[in-house]
Design a protein around this motif. Structure first.
Motif, PDB file in Angstrom:
ATOM      1  N   LYS A 108       0.842  -1.193   0.000  1.00  9.83           N
ATOM      2  CA  LYS A 108       0.000   0.000   0.000  1.00  9.83           C
ATOM      3  C   LYS A 108       0.882   1.249   0.000  1.00  9.83           C
ATOM      4  N   SER A 109       0.228   2.409  -0.019  1.00 18.55           N
ATOM      5  CA  SER A 109       0.957   3.679   0.007  1.00 18.55           C
ATOM      6  C   SER A 109       0.414   4.563   1.121  1.00 18.55           C
ATOM      7  N   ALA A 110       1.272   5.440   1.624  1.00 19.12           N
ATOM      8  CA  ALA A 110       0.867   6.301   2.735  1.00 19.12           C
ATOM      9  C   ALA A 110       1.491   7.683   2.607  1.00 19.12           C
ATOM     10  N   TYR A 111       0.747   8.661   3.099  1.00 18.02           N
ATOM     11  CA  TYR A 111       1.222  10.047   3.140  1.00 18.02           C
ATOM     12  C   TYR A 111       1.287  10.441   4.618  1.00 18.02           C
ATOM     13  N   PHE A 112       2.334  11.177   4.986  1.00 25.97           N
ATOM     14  CA  PHE A 112       2.569  11.524   6.380  1.00 25.97           C
ATOM     15  C   PHE A 112       2.622  13.044   6.550  1.00 25.97           C
ATOM     16  N   VAL A 113       1.772  13.575   7.425  1.00 25.64           N
ATOM     17  CA  VAL A 113       1.744  15.012   7.694  1.00 25.64           C
ATOM     18  C   VAL A 113       1.859  15.222   9.194  1.00 25.64           C
ATOM     19  N   GLY A 114       2.886  15.957   9.640  1.00 27.08           N
ATOM     20  CA  GLY A 114       2.983  16.272  11.056  1.00 27.08           C
ATOM     21  C   GLY A 114       4.405  16.289  11.588  1.00 27.08           C
ATOM     22  N   ALA A 115       4.527  16.681  12.851  1.00 26.16           N
ATOM     23  CA  ALA A 115       5.788  16.718  13.606  1.00 26.16           C
ATOM     24  C   ALA A 115       6.725  17.828  13.121  1.00 26.16           C
ATOM     25  N   GLN A 116       7.859  17.937  13.785  1.00 23.77           N
ATOM     26  CA  GLN A 116       8.859  18.936  13.424  1.00 23.77           C
ATOM     27  C   GLN A 116       9.614  18.474  12.182  1.00 23.77           C
ATOM     28  N   PRO A 117      10.200  19.407  11.429  1.00 22.57           N
ATOM     29  CA  PRO A 117      10.923  19.028  10.206  1.00 22.57           C
ATOM     30  C   PRO A 117      11.969  17.934  10.424  1.00 22.57           C
ATOM     31  N   ALA A 118      12.750  18.030  11.504  1.00 15.11           N
ATOM     32  CA  ALA A 118      13.780  17.012  11.763  1.00 15.11           C
ATOM     33  C   ALA A 118      13.147  15.657  12.055  1.00 15.11           C
ATOM     34  N   VAL A 119      12.005  15.674  12.727  1.00 14.51           N
ATOM     35  CA  VAL A 119      11.333  14.424  13.083  1.00 14.51           C
ATOM     36  C   VAL A 119      10.745  13.755  11.842  1.00 14.51           C
ATOM     37  N   ILE A 120      10.115  14.520  10.971  1.00 16.05           N
ATOM     38  CA  ILE A 120       9.504  13.924   9.783  1.00 16.05           C
ATOM     39  C   ILE A 120      10.583  13.365   8.849  1.00 16.05           C
ATOM     40  N   ALA A 165      -0.416  13.852  12.065  1.00 20.54           N
ATOM     41  CA  ALA A 165       0.061  13.869  13.450  1.00 20.54           C
ATOM     42  C   ALA A 165       0.444  15.284  13.863  1.00 20.54           C
ATOM     43  N   THR A 166      -0.544  16.159  13.846  1.00 18.21           N
ATOM     44  CA  THR A 166      -0.311  17.550  14.244  1.00 18.21           C
ATOM     45  C   THR A 166      -0.959  17.872  15.584  1.00 18.21           C
ATOM     46  N   GLY A 167      -1.561  16.856  16.222  1.00 23.03           N
ATOM     47  CA  GLY A 167      -2.237  17.077  17.490  1.00 23.03           C
ATOM     48  C   GLY A 167      -3.625  17.671  17.283  1.00 23.03           C
ATOM     49  N   TYR A 168      -4.513  17.401  18.277  1.00 21.52           N
ATOM     50  CA  TYR A 168      -5.858  17.977  18.184  1.00 21.52           C
ATOM     51  C   TYR A 168      -5.788  19.458  18.529  1.00 21.52           C
ATOM     52  N   PRO A 169      -6.662  20.312  18.060  1.00 19.18           N
ATOM     53  CA  PRO A 169      -7.747  20.064  17.112  1.00 19.18           C
ATOM     54  C   PRO A 169      -7.300  20.221  15.653  1.00 19.18           C
ATOM     55  N   LYS A 170      -6.022  20.552  15.463  1.00 12.01           N
ATOM     56  CA  LYS A 170      -5.534  20.862  14.113  1.00 12.01           C
ATOM     57  C   LYS A 170      -5.645  19.675  13.165  1.00 12.01           C
ATOM     58  N   GLN A 171      -5.287  18.472  13.669  1.00 10.69           N
ATOM     59  CA  GLN A 171      -5.279  17.327  12.762  1.00 10.69           C
ATOM     60  C   GLN A 171      -6.690  16.963  12.292  1.00 10.69           C
ATOM     61  N   GLU A 172      -7.666  17.043  13.195  1.00 14.57           N
ATOM     62  CA  GLU A 172      -9.038  16.722  12.799  1.00 14.57           C
ATOM     63  C   GLU A 172      -9.612  17.782  11.861  1.00 14.57           C
ATOM     64  N   ALA A 173      -9.258  19.048  12.107  1.00 19.83           N
ATOM     65  CA  ALA A 173      -9.715  20.116  11.218  1.00 19.83           C
ATOM     66  C   ALA A 173      -9.116  19.945   9.818  1.00 19.83           C
ATOM     67  N   PHE A 174      -7.834  19.579   9.759  1.00 23.37           N
ATOM     68  CA  PHE A 174      -7.165  19.361   8.478  1.00 23.37           C
ATOM     69  C   PHE A 174      -7.839  18.226   7.710  1.00 23.37           C
ATOM     70  N   ILE A 175      -8.115  17.125   8.405  1.00 22.40           N
ATOM     71  CA  ILE A 175      -8.743  15.979   7.749  1.00 22.40           C
ATOM     72  C   ILE A 175     -10.152  16.324   7.281  1.00 22.40           C
ATOM     73  N   ASN A 176     -10.919  16.934   8.156  1.00 20.81           N
ATOM     74  CA  ASN A 176     -12.298  17.279   7.801  1.00 20.81           C
ATOM     75  C   ASN A 176     -12.360  18.187   6.575  1.00 20.81           C
ATOM     76  N   LYS A 177     -11.418  19.109   6.496  1.00 29.37           N
ATOM     77  CA  LYS A 177     -11.395  20.071   5.392  1.00 29.37           C
ATOM     78  C   LYS A 177     -10.930  19.445   4.082  1.00 29.37           C
ATOM     79  N   ASN A 178      -9.982  18.503   4.180  1.00 23.91           N
ATOM     80  CA  ASN A 178      -9.275  18.059   2.966  1.00 23.91           C
ATOM     81  C   ASN A 178      -9.471  16.602   2.573  1.00 23.91           C
ATOM     82  N   ARG A 179     -10.274  15.848   3.304  1.00 27.65           N
ATOM     83  CA  ARG A 179     -10.359  14.409   3.080  1.00 27.65           C
ATOM     84  C   ARG A 179     -10.855  14.016   1.689  1.00 27.65           C
ATOM     85  N   ARG A 180     -11.505  14.892   0.995  1.00 26.04           N
ATOM     86  CA  ARG A 180     -11.997  14.567  -0.346  1.00 26.04           C
ATOM     87  C   ARG A 180     -10.880  14.584  -1.390  1.00 26.04           C
TER      88      ARG A 180
END
Length: 251
Positions: A108-120, A165-180
């Protein structure tokens, strides 16, 4: 909420939690990913529940998710106190690791959004080394204002899974806005990137078995102590919900 579940959700302070085991929920996710069903999963702990209670817009947002799972022993405790026990705790981190393993085995394939630049950057290396057959569709750190470039990239790559992985509430807002942008599994998983990358150590198994991960984190990061203050407030709200049910009143 999604209607695929064999059991009714359990209401915790107005938040409908999926009443399932980790293994059964994994099977549900395998199916929706294989079927390319656009799916939004919230992994919620008492902090998220209390934040939702104080912020109606956020509560409305997360209750539009397809599944809300109990990530936190406090949710399990609350359900028991309400005499509507949940089958099992389903943590965001464990789901994350399982989906990486399953995605690797099934190409499968995955996209990762979150954490500090060094961590990602470190996370990308860890995923490449440990899950070589999982395609990394893309990565982006969690420090962004305008999300259009990220969303454009997700739309272009069409991953099977999007981990935010941006922490709540940001991650849920991002998903809700962009999931399509992609018919994928979209799931918010808090600080999971830091743990997998090794910048934050997860509690040892013995602490996990005793459901004391929260205490381990406080011992290791004393700055988190203030966040514990939400727990007595949460438990008090559970008591109020319990007795309002007994008296037949609504909250």
């Amino acid at each position: 909420m999604n209607n695929q579940s064999p059991t009714q959700p359990v209401d915790i302070l107005g938040i409908p939690f999926e009443n399932t085991t980790e293994k059964d929920f994994q099977a549900i996710l395998h199916n929706v990913i294989n079927q390319h069903q656009n799916t939004f999963v919230v992994t919620a702990n008492p902090e998220i529940v209390m934040y939702a209670k104080a912020n109606p817009d956020y509560e409305k947002l997360i209750t539009t998710a397809d599944y809300i799972v109990p990530d936190g022993i406090g949710i399990i405790m609350g359900a028991k106190m309400l005499k509507t026990p949940l089958k099992e705790r389903v943590t965001g981190y464990d789901l994350f690791v399982h989906l990486l393993e399953w995605g690797n085995a099934n190409q499968k394939s995955a996209y990762f959004v979150g954490a500090q630049p060094a961590v990602i950057r470190k996370l990308k290396k860890v995923v490449q080394e440990n899950y070589p057959f999982l395609t990394i569709a893309g990565t982006h750190d969690g420090y962004f204002g305008d999300d259009r470039n990220i969303v454009h990239d997700i739309k272009r790559t069409q991953p099977d899974m999007v981990f935010v992985a941006t922490g709540y509430p940001k991650q849920e807002a991002f998903i809700n806005k962009n999931r399509r942008a992609a018919d994928a599994l979209w799931i918010g998983i808090g600080g999971s990137f830091d743990v997998l990358a090794g910048t934050v150590k997860r509690a040892p198994k013995a602490w996990q078995k005793m459901h004391l991960e929260w205490l381990y984190r406080v011992v290791k990061e004393p700055s988190r102590f203030g966040r514990l203050m939400v727990l007595p407030k949460y438990l008090w709200q559970i008591v109020k919900q319990k007795y309002s049910r007994k008296s037949g009143r609504t909250q």
